[in-house]
Design a protein around this motif. Structure first.
Motif, short mmCIF file in Angstrom:
data_model
loop_
_atom_site.label_atom_id
_atom_site.label_comp_id
_atom_site.label_asym_id
_atom_site.label_seq_id
_atom_site.Cartn_x
_atom_site.Cartn_y
_atom_site.Cartn_z
N LEU A 107 -1.45 14.21 1.25
CA LEU A 107 -2.90 14.23 1.47
C LEU A 107 -3.66 14.11 0.16
O LEU A 107 -4.69 13.41 0.08
CB LEU A 107 -3.32 15.52 2.17
N LEU A 108 -3.17 14.80 -0.83
CA LEU A 108 -3.81 14.70 -2.14
C LEU A 108 -3.75 13.27 -2.67
O LEU A 108 -4.72 12.74 -3.19
CB LEU A 108 -3.16 15.67 -3.13
N LEU B 59 -12.99 13.35 -11.21
CA LEU B 59 -11.90 13.42 -10.23
C LEU B 59 -10.68 14.12 -10.85
O LEU B 59 -10.00 14.90 -10.18
CB LEU B 59 -11.52 12.02 -9.75
N ARG C 18 3.07 20.36 -5.49
CA ARG C 18 1.99 21.08 -4.82
C ARG C 18 2.05 20.86 -3.31
O ARG C 18 2.61 19.85 -2.86
CB ARG C 18 0.63 20.61 -5.35
N LEU D 271 -11.23 17.74 -10.65
CA LEU D 271 -11.13 18.24 -9.29
C LEU D 271 -9.70 18.27 -8.79
O LEU D 271 -9.29 19.21 -8.09
CB LEU D 271 -11.98 17.37 -8.35
N PHE D 272 -8.96 17.26 -9.15
CA PHE D 272 -7.60 17.16 -8.61
C PHE D 272 -6.58 17.89 -9.46
O PHE D 272 -5.40 17.96 -9.08
CB PHE D 272 -7.17 15.69 -8.48
N GLN E 83 -6.38 21.13 -10.32
CA GLN E 83 -5.84 22.47 -10.04
C GLN E 83 -5.33 22.58 -8.60
O GLN E 83 -5.77 22.00 -7.70
CB GLN E 83 -6.84 23.60 -10.29
N HIS F 81 -3.49 10.52 -0.94
CA HIS F 81 -4.42 9.68 -0.18
C HIS F 81 -5.86 9.91 -0.62
O HIS F 81 -6.64 8.97 -0.75
CB HIS F 81 -4.29 9.97 1.32
N SER F 82 -6.19 11.17 -0.83
CA SER F 82 -7.57 11.48 -1.23
C SER F 82 -7.91 10.85 -2.57
O SER F 82 -8.97 10.24 -2.74
CB SER F 82 -7.77 12.99 -1.32
N LEU G 291 -11.37 20.54 -2.56
CA LEU G 291 -11.44 20.13 -3.96
C LEU G 291 -12.84 20.33 -4.55
O LEU G 291 -12.99 20.73 -5.70
CB LEU G 291 -11.04 18.66 -4.10
N GLU H 97 0.83 -1.20 0.00
CA GLU H 97 0.00 0.00 0.00
C GLU H 97 0.87 1.25 0.00
O GLU H 97 0.60 2.21 -0.73
CB GLU H 97 -0.94 0.01 1.22
N ALA I 140 -16.05 9.14 -2.82
CA ALA I 140 -14.78 9.52 -2.21
C ALA I 140 -14.81 9.33 -0.70
O ALA I 140 -13.86 8.82 -0.10
CB ALA I 140 -14.43 10.95 -2.56
N THR J 156 -10.76 2.74 2.99
CA THR J 156 -9.33 2.59 2.70
C THR J 156 -8.46 2.77 3.93
O THR J 156 -7.45 2.09 4.10
CB THR J 156 -8.90 3.59 1.61
N PHE J 157 -8.86 3.69 4.79
CA PHE J 157 -7.96 4.02 5.89
C PHE J 157 -8.45 3.55 7.26
O PHE J 157 -7.87 3.89 8.28
CB PHE J 157 -7.66 5.51 5.90
N LEU K 160 -8.55 14.36 5.45
CA LEU K 160 -8.92 14.02 4.08
C LEU K 160 -10.28 14.63 3.74
O LEU K 160 -10.51 15.06 2.61
CB LEU K 160 -8.94 12.50 3.89
N LEU L 278 0.89 4.18 -2.76
CA LEU L 278 0.65 5.59 -2.43
C LEU L 278 1.84 6.46 -2.83
O LEU L 278 1.67 7.63 -3.18
CB LEU L 278 0.36 5.73 -0.93
N GLY M 298 -14.78 5.77 0.18
CA GLY M 298 -13.42 5.28 -0.05
C GLY M 298 -12.48 5.67 1.07
O GLY M 298 -11.66 4.87 1.51
N VAL M 299 -12.60 6.88 1.54
CA VAL M 299 -11.73 7.33 2.64
C VAL M 299 -11.89 6.42 3.85
O VAL M 299 -10.92 5.94 4.44
CB VAL M 299 -12.04 8.79 3.03
N ASN N 243 -10.82 4.10 -5.10
CA ASN N 243 -11.33 2.88 -4.47
C ASN N 243 -12.83 3.01 -4.22
O ASN N 243 -13.60 2.10 -4.50
CB ASN N 243 -10.63 2.65 -3.12
N PHE O 40 -6.44 8.32 -4.09
CA PHE O 40 -6.45 6.86 -3.97
C PHE O 40 -7.77 6.39 -3.35
O PHE O 40 -8.45 5.50 -3.89
CB PHE O 40 -5.26 6.44 -3.10
N ALA O 41 -8.14 7.00 -2.25
CA ALA O 41 -9.37 6.62 -1.57
C ALA O 41 -10.59 6.87 -2.47
O ALA O 41 -11.50 6.05 -2.54
CB ALA O 41 -9.52 7.40 -0.27
N ALA O 42 -10.57 7.98 -3.16
CA ALA O 42 -11.71 8.32 -4.01
C ALA O 42 -11.91 7.28 -5.10
O ALA O 42 -13.04 6.86 -5.38
CB ALA O 42 -11.52 9.70 -4.62
N MET P 215 -9.66 18.11 2.84
CA MET P 215 -9.09 18.12 1.50
C MET P 215 -10.20 18.01 0.46
O MET P 215 -10.23 18.77 -0.52
CB MET P 215 -8.14 16.92 1.38
#
Lengths: 196, 196
Positions: free
Chosen positions: A152-153, A190, A147, A193-194, A196, A155-156, B193, A133, B160, B167-168, B186, A137, B163-164, A162, A158-160, B189
Motif C-alpha cells: 500500500l505504501l 513526500l 514496514r 511523509l513516507f 516514518q 502504491h501510495s 501519512l 507497471e 497524491a 494511476t489506478f 490508499l 511497483l 495520482g491515486v 505521478n 507511486f501514485a503521489a 493510507m
DNA sequence: TGTACATCAGTGAACGCGCGTTCACTGATGTAC
DNA sequence: TGTACATCAGTGAACGCGCGTTCACTGATGTAC
C-alpha cells in the motif's frame, strides 16, 4: 544450412535495428510535443522515411507507441534497481530519481495514463503494460519491506509522484525551472511523509 | 423602458437556461465515455438538438468543455467548504469526500489534466481554470494551517489524490468495486501519512 | 383583425482538414544457372 | 560474365473516416401599424 541460418539471422537483426531507429525517432518527437499530437508522419520524417514504411515494422500506431513506452519503462526500472540496491538512503534517492525521470520524460507517463484510461488496446499490449507497471511497483515495494502495508505504501508513493508531475506540469505563470523546483520540494515533502 | 428591459432580461435568462441544458447533456455524455472521445454531435443528440445549434451558446468545443468542468469544480469546492467547516476530523473527511468525488467524476479531473497539459486554451479560459484550481487548493490548505509548510502539504495531498485516481483507474483485472475499494485504502493510507 | 416585417432558435447539408492506413509500384540487392 | 528472377525496403498517392465548424435556410413567435 548453417550459413543460410545466420544470413536469416542477420536479416532479422537488421530489421530489428531499423525498428529501433524508428523508436528512437519516436522518442525524439515525443520530447517536442504532447504524444497525442504526434503523428505517424512526424515520426517517419524524424526517422528519414515515409509513414507507410513504418507499417513494415509495426502493425499500427498503438503498437509503436506502446513499444516506445516500454523502452522508457525498462530504463527507469533498471535505474531504480541500481539506486535501491546501492543507496544509503533508498527512499530519498528513489524519490529523487523517479521524479527526475518523470520530469524529463513526462510524456511516457502521460502515455501510460492514456493507455490505462482511454485506449482500447488489444490484450497482448495491455498485458505488456501491466507487467511493466507491476515491475515498477515491485521496486517501490522494496523500499518499505520492513514496514507493515508495504504494498500500500508503494502504491501510495507511486501514485503521489505521478500526481505531482501531472498536476503541476503546467502550473500557471511559472517557468519550467520554477516548476521543477516546486516538484522537487513536493518530492521532499513526500519523503518526509513516507519516511516514518 | 422598464418593460423592455425586463423582456430582454427574460430572453437572456431563457438563453442561460438553454445553455445549462447543454451543459447538463454534456455531463451526462461525459459519464459514458472518455471525454476526449465526446463529440459535439454526441452532446447535441443528448440535448435533443443539432450540433450546429450549440454554437449559438458556445463559441467552440473547448469553451463548452471548460464550462462543464468549472461547474463540477464549483461543486466539489463547495462540498469541501462544508465538510471542512463542520467536520470533527476535517482531514479524514476531506480525503474521503474528495476521493469519492474524483471516483464518481473522474472525467473532470482528466479534463483538468488535459487542459493543463495539452490544450492550448485562450488566456481567458486558462485564467478561469487557474482560479478554480487555486480555490480548490485553498480548501486543502485550511487543513494544515496550524502546521508548517501548509501550502506544500496541501499541494502534496491534492496531487497524491489525483495520482491515486489516475494511476489506478484501470487497475487491470479488477472490478470497478475492487478498484474503488483499493483507492479508498490508499486514501486511508494518505490520511495516516498526512495526519502527523 | 389583418398584413408586413423583424428576430432568432434550430436544421441539416456541406466544407475542410488531419490523420491512420493501404496499395500498386520502384529500385536496389542478391540468387540461380 | 551475363541474364532472368525473387525479395523486400521504401515511396507517394490515394482512401476513408471522423469531427469541428459554417452557413443558407426554415418556421415559429412577436411587433408595428
Amino acid at each position: 544450412m548453417k550459413n543460410a541460418q545466420s544470413f536469416r539471422e542477420l536479416k532479422e537483426s537488421e530489421k530489428e535495428n531499423r525498428k529501433k531507429i524508428i523508436i528512437d525517432a519516436a522518442e525524439r518527437v515525443f520530447a517536442t510535443k504532447p504524444f497525442n499530437q504526434v503523428t505517424m508522419r512526424d515520426i517517419a520524417k524524424e526517422a528519414g522515411i515515409t509513414a507507410g514504411a513504418i507499417y513494415r515494422y509495426f502493425p499500427d500506431q498503438q503498437s509503436l507507441f506502446v513499444e516506445a513506452f516500454l523502452r522508457g519503462a525498462e530504463k527507469i526500472i533498471n535505474d531504480l534497481e541500481q539506486v535501491i540496491s546501492r543507496s544509503k538512503n533508498p527512499l530519498k534517492d528513489t524519490i529523487a530519481t523517479f521524479l527526475k525521470f518523470l520530469m524529463k520524460h513526462d510524456q511516457y507517463f502521460r502515455m501510460m495514463t492514456h493507455f490505462m484510461l482511454d485506449a482500447h488496446l488489444n490484450q497482448d499490449l495491455v498485458e505488456k503494460l501491466n507487467e511493466a507497471e507491476r515491475r515498477l511497483l515491485d521496486q517501490f515495494t522494496k523500499l518499505f519491506e520492513q514496514r507493515p502495508h508495504a504494498r500500500l505504501l508503494a502504491h501510495s508513493l507511486f501514485a503521489a509522484m505521478n500526481g505531482v508531475v501531472i498536476t503541476f506540469h503546467n502550473y500557471p505563470g511559472r517557468s519550467k525551472k520554477d516548476i521543477h523546483q516546486h516538484m522537487n520540494r513536493l518530492g521532499d515533502m513526500l519523503y518526509q511523509l513516507f519516511s516514518q
